[in-house]
Design an enzyme around this catalytic site. Structure first.
Site, short mmCIF file in Angstrom:
data_model
loop_
_atom_site.label_atom_id
_atom_site.label_comp_id
_atom_site.label_asym_id
_atom_site.label_seq_id
_atom_site.Cartn_x
_atom_site.Cartn_y
_atom_site.Cartn_z
CG ASN A 7 29.39 36.35 18.76
OD1 ASN A 7 28.96 36.50 19.91
ND2 ASN A 7 29.94 35.22 18.34
CE LYS A 14 34.58 35.55 17.92
NZ LYS A 14 34.24 34.19 17.76
NE ARG A 91 26.64 32.75 19.33
CZ ARG A 91 27.62 32.25 20.05
NH1 ARG A 91 28.72 32.93 20.25
NH2 ARG A 91 27.52 31.04 20.56
CG HIS A 180 27.59 25.15 19.43
ND1 HIS A 180 28.15 24.06 20.07
CD2 HIS A 180 28.39 26.19 19.69
CE1 HIS A 180 29.25 24.45 20.70
NE2 HIS A 180 29.42 25.74 20.48
CG HIS A 208 29.58 23.07 16.52
ND1 HIS A 208 29.30 24.09 15.64
CD2 HIS A 208 30.44 23.59 17.42
CE1 HIS A 208 29.97 25.17 15.98
NE2 HIS A 208 30.66 24.90 17.08
CG LEU A 209 33.37 17.51 16.85
CD1 LEU A 209 34.20 16.30 16.46
CD2 LEU A 209 32.56 17.23 18.13
N GLY A 212 34.30 24.78 22.08
CA GLY A 212 33.07 24.26 22.68
C GLY A 212 32.56 23.21 21.69
NE ARG A 241 32.44 25.61 27.66
CZ ARG A 241 31.81 25.98 26.55
NH1 ARG A 241 30.86 25.23 26.05
NH2 ARG A 241 32.14 27.10 25.95
CG PHE A 285 41.52 18.91 19.23
CD1 PHE A 285 40.79 19.73 20.08
CD2 PHE A 285 41.31 17.54 19.30
CE1 PHE A 285 39.87 19.21 20.96
CE2 PHE A 285 40.38 17.00 20.16
CZ PHE A 285 39.65 17.84 20.99
NE ARG A 286 45.40 24.92 16.01
CZ ARG A 286 44.84 26.11 15.79
NH1 ARG A 286 45.03 26.72 14.66
NH2 ARG A 286 44.11 26.68 16.71
N GLY A 334 36.28 19.64 13.99
CA GLY A 334 35.51 18.81 13.05
C GLY A 334 35.93 19.05 11.61
CD GLU A 335 34.69 24.03 9.71
OE1 GLU A 335 35.56 24.81 9.25
OE2 GLU A 335 33.64 24.44 10.23
CD GLU A 385 28.38 29.34 15.14
OE1 GLU A 385 29.64 29.27 15.17
OE2 GLU A 385 27.67 29.24 16.14
#
Ligand code: AMP
Length: 398
Positions: A7, A14, A91, A180, A208-209, A212, A241, A285-286, A334-335, A385
């Site tokens: 990627n 990566k 990718r 995604h 898919h949170l 992005g 974004r 988000f943490r 999301g996870e 992915e």
């Protein structure tokens, strides 16, 4: 067969080496600051220590040469020679309308990817550099391009066309593409597997949170709508974004703040989303969750705005598919975000959703987090992915 998944970004790369039979990751890592002072490679064989080495990487060819050297080195390498790498999966961010599925990389495919550069000027040229570097260093190894946009190419015209003069679609292919796709495809198939149902019989919404974020509606195994557009700026409120805004805001802000349109769009990409809504508190988000605990009004505003937009999109996709069987959360937020999942599902009472809070607090596995009575299933599926790219690559090279 061992598949090297690459990627490649403009200054980073990566990689993962995956055994396509066992589907296990054998080694992975990251090259950072390629072409910049202080380049660094991180390499970790599965079950081994992570190694970080600062070493000059003037270009991507040198970065990939270092990756191959790490994978084959006597001490911590995982393969004896490059012959043990059967194929490379790349990718690729934008495949435009040309690519509706993955493709074996040939000179014609490279030309076709180049033709999509206009649509993703930051990403596609970097992806192509990765292909070029691998071609130089592993000239006989087959390579496959796996596109972020391909899964969404099944969207009907009414979902992908913007309400603007049709000639812009005809002349420049201005339309919604979505991104995604590899994740949406992998996760939606996993939902069917976990529920023990036929993929082709289900109506699934995938959220898919991550940093992005995008949502897709997958009906009978085909994507019928997704929230990202011509670029990944449209749709949900994301880490930095903005997602959907009134397009007139661009001219309005350009005038008020003496900025060019390009500068405003840069603000919409880099300084907006939950970072902007939280008044600069954080895009992570943490940090927002920690802020919620302290009743921080900036964190509350950002979190509420984010979750409201997710719920609103879910509602619109229930309409798009005339129903829904399962909603699935994936990617970083999301996870790992039981709070986000609760906030979103609290708004979806009309779907008869009942979350099992004990299950909602678990992490790291495929899970249906609803009670047996829940009328709509809600799942958490960790996305992968790289594995999806390895699968696509193995399928095409075999
Ligand atoms: P991704 O783009 O999928 O790698 O997701 C990255 C984002 O996931 C981070 O910016 C965080 O906002 C979020 N995230 C990662 N770990 C956690 C966690 N344990 N709790 C809440 N959010 C998390």
């Amino acid at each position: 067969m061992n598949i090297l998944v690459i990627n490649c970004g403009s200054s980073s790369l990566k990689f993962q080496l995956i055994d396509s039979e066992s589907e296990k990751c054998i080694a992975k890592g990251l090259c950072e600051r390629i072409g910049i002072e202080g380049s660094m490679i991180t390499y970790a064989p599965e079950g081994g220590e992570k190694e970080k080495t600062t070493t000059p990487m003037p270009d991507h060819t040198e970065a990939i040469r270092l990756v191959l050297a790490a994978l084959t080195n006597d001490k911590t390498g995982v393969v004896k020679s490059l012959d043990e790498i059967g194929a490379v999966g790349h990718r690729i961010v934008h495949g435009g309308e040309k690519f509706t599925s993955s493709a074996i990389i040939t000179d014609e495919v490279i030309e076709a990817i180049k033709e999509c550069n206009d649509l993703a000027p930051l990403h596609n040229p970097a992806n192509l550099i990765g292909i070029d570097a691998c071609k130089t260093l592993m000239p006989t190894t087959p390579m496959v391009a796996v596109f972020d946009t391909a899964f969404h190419q099944t969207m009907p015209e009414e979902a992908y066309l913007y309400g603007i003069p049709y000639e812009y679609y005809e002349k420049y292919k201005v339309r919604r593409y979505g991104f995604h796709g590899t994740s949406h495809s992998y996760v939606s198939k996993k939902v069917a597997e976990v529920l023990g149902k036929n993929y082709e019989d289900l109506k699934i919404i995938v959220c898919h949170l991550g940093n992005g974020a995008s949502i897709s509606a997958v009906k009978n195994g085909k994507c019928v709508d997704t929230s990202m557009g011509l670029t990944p700026l449209e749709g949900l409120i994301m880490g930095t974004r903005s997602g959907d805004i009134d397009p007139a805001i661009i001219e309005f802000l350009a005038n008020k703040e003496s900025m060019t349109a390009q500068e405003v769009v840069s603000v919409l990409n880099k300084k907006s989303g939950v970072l902007g809504l939280s008044n600069g508190l954080s895009s992570d988000f943490r940090d927002l969750e920690a802020g919620l605990e302290n009743n921080d009004e900036n964190a509350i505003r950002a979190m509420k705005g984010f979750c409201y937009r997710v719920a609103k999109y879910i509602g619109s996709y229930v309409a798009a598919m005339n129903g829904v069987d399962a909603i699935c959360f994936t990617a970083g937020v999301g996870e790992n975000g039981p709070i986000v999942r609760n906030f979103v599902c609290d708004r979806l009472g009309f779907l008869g959703i009942e979350l099992d809070q004990e299950l909602n607090n678990k992490r790291g596995m495929d899970l249906d987090i609803t009670t047996p009575e829940s009328k709509t299933r809600v799942l958490v599926i960790p996305t992968n992915e790289e594995l999806a790219i390895a699968r696509e690559t193995a399928a095409l090279v075999k």
